[in-house]
Design a protein around this motif. Structure first.
Motif, PDB file in Angstrom:
ATOM      1  N   LEU A  14       0.817  -1.213   0.000  1.00  0.00           N
ATOM      2  CA  LEU A  14       0.000   0.000   0.000  1.00  0.00           C
ATOM      3  C   LEU A  14       0.851   1.264   0.000  1.00  0.00           C
ATOM      4  O   LEU A  14       0.357   2.347  -0.304  1.00  0.00           O
ATOM      5  CB  LEU A  14      -0.935   0.003   1.222  1.00  0.00           C
ATOM      6  N   SER A  15       2.128   1.133   0.317  1.00  0.00           N
ATOM      7  CA  SER A  15       3.009   2.312   0.344  1.00  0.00           C
ATOM      8  C   SER A  15       3.548   2.676  -1.036  1.00  0.00           C
ATOM      9  O   SER A  15       4.229   3.688  -1.184  1.00  0.00           O
ATOM     10  CB  SER A  15       4.185   2.073   1.299  1.00  0.00           C
ATOM     11  N   MET A  16       3.239   1.885  -2.054  1.00  0.00           N
ATOM     12  CA  MET A  16       3.859   2.124  -3.363  1.00  0.00           C
ATOM     13  C   MET A  16       3.466   3.455  -3.994  1.00  0.00           C
ATOM     14  O   MET A  16       4.199   3.989  -4.829  1.00  0.00           O
ATOM     15  CB  MET A  16       3.552   0.969  -4.324  1.00  0.00           C
ATOM     16  N   THR A  17       2.314   4.002  -3.618  1.00  0.00           N
ATOM     17  CA  THR A  17       1.922   5.307  -4.165  1.00  0.00           C
ATOM     18  C   THR A  17       2.052   6.404  -3.111  1.00  0.00           C
ATOM     19  O   THR A  17       1.417   7.454  -3.217  1.00  0.00           O
ATOM     20  CB  THR A  17       0.481   5.258  -4.711  1.00  0.00           C
ATOM     21  N   SER A  18       2.893   6.171  -2.125  1.00  0.00           N
ATOM     22  CA  SER A  18       3.208   7.218  -1.149  1.00  0.00           C
ATOM     23  C   SER A  18       4.195   8.201  -1.767  1.00  0.00           C
ATOM     24  O   SER A  18       4.648   8.014  -2.906  1.00  0.00           O
ATOM     25  CB  SER A  18       3.829   6.597   0.107  1.00  0.00           C
ATOM     26  N   THR A  19       4.553   9.221  -1.014  1.00  0.00           N
ATOM     27  CA  THR A  19       5.549  10.167  -1.516  1.00  0.00           C
ATOM     28  C   THR A  19       6.890   9.487  -1.759  1.00  0.00           C
ATOM     29  O   THR A  19       7.685   9.933  -2.584  1.00  0.00           O
ATOM     30  CB  THR A  19       5.744  11.331  -0.533  1.00  0.00           C
ATOM     31  N   TRP A  20       7.176   8.402  -1.051  1.00  0.00           N
ATOM     32  CA  TRP A  20       8.434   7.650  -1.197  1.00  0.00           C
ATOM     33  C   TRP A  20       8.469   6.902  -2.523  1.00  0.00           C
ATOM     34  O   TRP A  20       9.497   6.813  -3.184  1.00  0.00           O
ATOM     35  CB  TRP A  20       8.592   6.700  -0.022  1.00  0.00           C
ATOM     36  N   GLY A  21       7.328   6.329  -2.916  1.00  0.00           N
ATOM     37  CA  GLY A  21       7.229   5.674  -4.213  1.00  0.00           C
ATOM     38  C   GLY A  21       7.634   4.208  -4.211  1.00  0.00           C
ATOM     39  O   GLY A  21       8.084   3.666  -3.199  1.00  0.00           O
ATOM     40  N   PRO A  22       7.504   3.527  -5.354  1.00  0.00           N
ATOM     41  CA  PRO A  22       7.703   2.085  -5.451  1.00  0.00           C
ATOM     42  C   PRO A  22       9.088   1.623  -5.884  1.00  0.00           C
ATOM     43  O   PRO A  22       9.372   0.429  -5.908  1.00  0.00           O
ATOM     44  CB  PRO A  22       6.675   1.691  -6.524  1.00  0.00           C
ATOM     45  N   GLU A  23       9.964   2.555  -6.227  1.00  0.00           N
ATOM     46  CA  GLU A  23      11.226   2.168  -6.873  1.00  0.00           C
ATOM     47  C   GLU A  23      12.084   1.234  -6.024  1.00  0.00           C
ATOM     48  O   GLU A  23      12.677   0.270  -6.528  1.00  0.00           O
ATOM     49  CB  GLU A  23      12.032   3.424  -7.250  1.00  0.00           C
ATOM     50  N   ALA A 152      -6.924   7.004   0.796  1.00  0.00           N
ATOM     51  CA  ALA A 152      -5.790   6.186   0.371  1.00  0.00           C
ATOM     52  C   ALA A 152      -4.467   6.930   0.512  1.00  0.00           C
ATOM     53  O   ALA A 152      -3.423   6.314   0.750  1.00  0.00           O
ATOM     54  CB  ALA A 152      -5.982   5.738  -1.082  1.00  0.00           C
ATOM     55  N   TYR A 153      -4.499   8.247   0.368  1.00  0.00           N
ATOM     56  CA  TYR A 153      -3.287   9.064   0.564  1.00  0.00           C
ATOM     57  C   TYR A 153      -2.786   8.916   2.001  1.00  0.00           C
ATOM     58  O   TYR A 153      -1.584   8.726   2.228  1.00  0.00           O
ATOM     59  CB  TYR A 153      -3.603  10.518   0.239  1.00  0.00           C
ATOM     60  N   ASP A 154      -3.689   9.007   2.957  1.00  0.00           N
ATOM     61  CA  ASP A 154      -3.317   8.841   4.367  1.00  0.00           C
ATOM     62  C   ASP A 154      -2.778   7.435   4.628  1.00  0.00           C
ATOM     63  O   ASP A 154      -1.755   7.256   5.290  1.00  0.00           O
ATOM     64  CB  ASP A 154      -4.533   9.076   5.275  1.00  0.00           C
ATOM     65  N   GLY A 198      -4.760   3.181  -5.686  1.00  0.00           N
ATOM     66  CA  GLY A 198      -3.592   3.922  -6.155  1.00  0.00           C
ATOM     67  C   GLY A 198      -3.950   5.280  -6.725  1.00  0.00           C
ATOM     68  O   GLY A 198      -3.284   6.281  -6.444  1.00  0.00           O
ATOM     69  N   LEU A 199      -5.023   5.338  -7.527  1.00  0.00           N
ATOM     70  CA  LEU A 199      -5.447   6.620  -8.092  1.00  0.00           C
ATOM     71  C   LEU A 199      -5.844   7.582  -6.978  1.00  0.00           C
ATOM     72  O   LEU A 199      -5.456   8.755  -6.987  1.00  0.00           O
ATOM     73  CB  LEU A 199      -6.622   6.418  -9.051  1.00  0.00           C
ATOM     74  N   LEU A 224       2.150   6.071 -10.073  1.00  0.00           N
ATOM     75  CA  LEU A 224       0.963   5.231 -10.214  1.00  0.00           C
ATOM     76  C   LEU A 224       1.138   4.233 -11.353  1.00  0.00           C
ATOM     77  O   LEU A 224       0.827   3.043 -11.210  1.00  0.00           O
ATOM     78  CB  LEU A 224      -0.261   6.112 -10.463  1.00  0.00           C
ATOM     79  N   LYS A 225       1.631   4.707 -12.482  1.00  0.00           N
ATOM     80  CA  LYS A 225       1.820   3.831 -13.645  1.00  0.00           C
ATOM     81  C   LYS A 225       2.765   2.685 -13.319  1.00  0.00           C
ATOM     82  O   LYS A 225       2.511   1.522 -13.684  1.00  0.00           O
ATOM     83  CB  LYS A 225       2.359   4.644 -14.825  1.00  0.00           C
ATOM     84  N   LEU A 226       3.854   2.983 -12.616  1.00  0.00           N
ATOM     85  CA  LEU A 226       4.821   1.952 -12.268  1.00  0.00           C
ATOM     86  C   LEU A 226       4.203   0.914 -11.330  1.00  0.00           C
ATOM     87  O   LEU A 226       4.376  -0.293 -11.525  1.00  0.00           O
ATOM     88  CB  LEU A 226       6.041   2.599 -11.600  1.00  0.00           C
TER      89      LEU A 226
END
Length: 245
Positions: A14-23, A152-154, A198-199, A224-226
């Motif tokens: 669930l953290s993949m679309t956080s400010t940190w991201g999925p990379e 979802a952002y929270d 994610g959206l 989001l795309k990633l």
């Protein structure tokens, strides 16, 4: 039987679309490849680095550099400077941010207006760039999101804060489930898919910004795309409706 490992991956995903991201998660999947084959064969355990999403290194220099970058990130993005500020930030996202409430209040107002009046209202803020930008984001996505909007952002950022706090030593591993379990259930109860979650998370990220230009918009949408399209993504290999109990 659903494995404990799969449930844990669902929650941290669930953290993949956080400010940190999925990379960083994808870097770890590459390190443990073939990641999903190992998981299905019961040969992959959730190591501490998978759990907090930061790759470990045998180089003490690299570890210090990495820890410093994460510390700086937590300070700049979440104003986390020590364990006390960490706990306050964690509880703030866990219990629901002012960003979410602001979005909901403005969305309710916009949805109550007929289309013509809605456009006039938004355009009346043309000289207030930040407010105009926020209202434009709401208008663009208000009907695409479920009733809970950008919750979802929270959730996404709270999971991120849990994972990085675990890495920094602010959070003990034994405490992790007390945050991740209710967050995961809240996500499942209020969203119908990883894509919808994610959206909603990314719209929240856009809304949280002081100003959104094309570069910032593309940067967020690339996250989001990633998360949604990468073949190795958690979201392409785990069922949203997984029984987490």
């Amino acid at each position: 039987m659903i494995s404990t490992e799969l449930k844990q991956l669902w929650k941290i995903s669930l953290s993949m679309t956080s400010t940190w991201g999925p990379e960083k998660d994808f870097e770890l999947m590459e390190k443990y490849k073939p990641f999903w084959k190992k998981l299905k064969r019961g040969k992959l355990r959730i190591t501490s680095e998978i759990l907090h999403g930061v790759s470990e290194s045998s180089s003490s220099f690299f570890e210090r550099q990495q820890s410093s970058r994460i510390k700086t990130y937590l300070q700049k993005v979440f104003y986390i400077f020590d364990e006390d500020s960490y706990r306050k930030c964690l509880d703030y996202f866990f219990n629901g941010t002012n960003i979410k409430k602001s979005f909901e209040d403005k969305r309710n107002l916009i949805l109550a207006l007929p289309q013509k009046e809605r456009s006039l209202y938004i355009n009346s803020f043309a000289h207030q760039r930040e407010e105009h930008g926020k209202l434009s984001i709401i208008n663009q996505y208000c009907t695409a999101l479920p009733s809970e909007g950008i919750m979802a952002y929270d959730i996404s950022n709270c999971v991120c804060i849990c994972r990085l706090g675990l890495y920094q030593g602010y959070l003990k591993e034994g405490e992790l489930s007390s945050y991740l379990d209710p967050l995961a259930l809240k996500a499942q109860e209020n969203y119908s898919s990883f894509e919808e979650f994610g959206l909603s998370s990314i719209v929240g990220l856009l809304y949280s910004m002081d100003e959104v230009d094309l570069n910032a918009y593309n940067y967020c949408m690339d996250k989001l795309k990633l998360a949604v399209t990468h073949p190795q993504s958690y979201w392409n290999n785990i069922d949203w409706n997984l029984n987490l109990s």
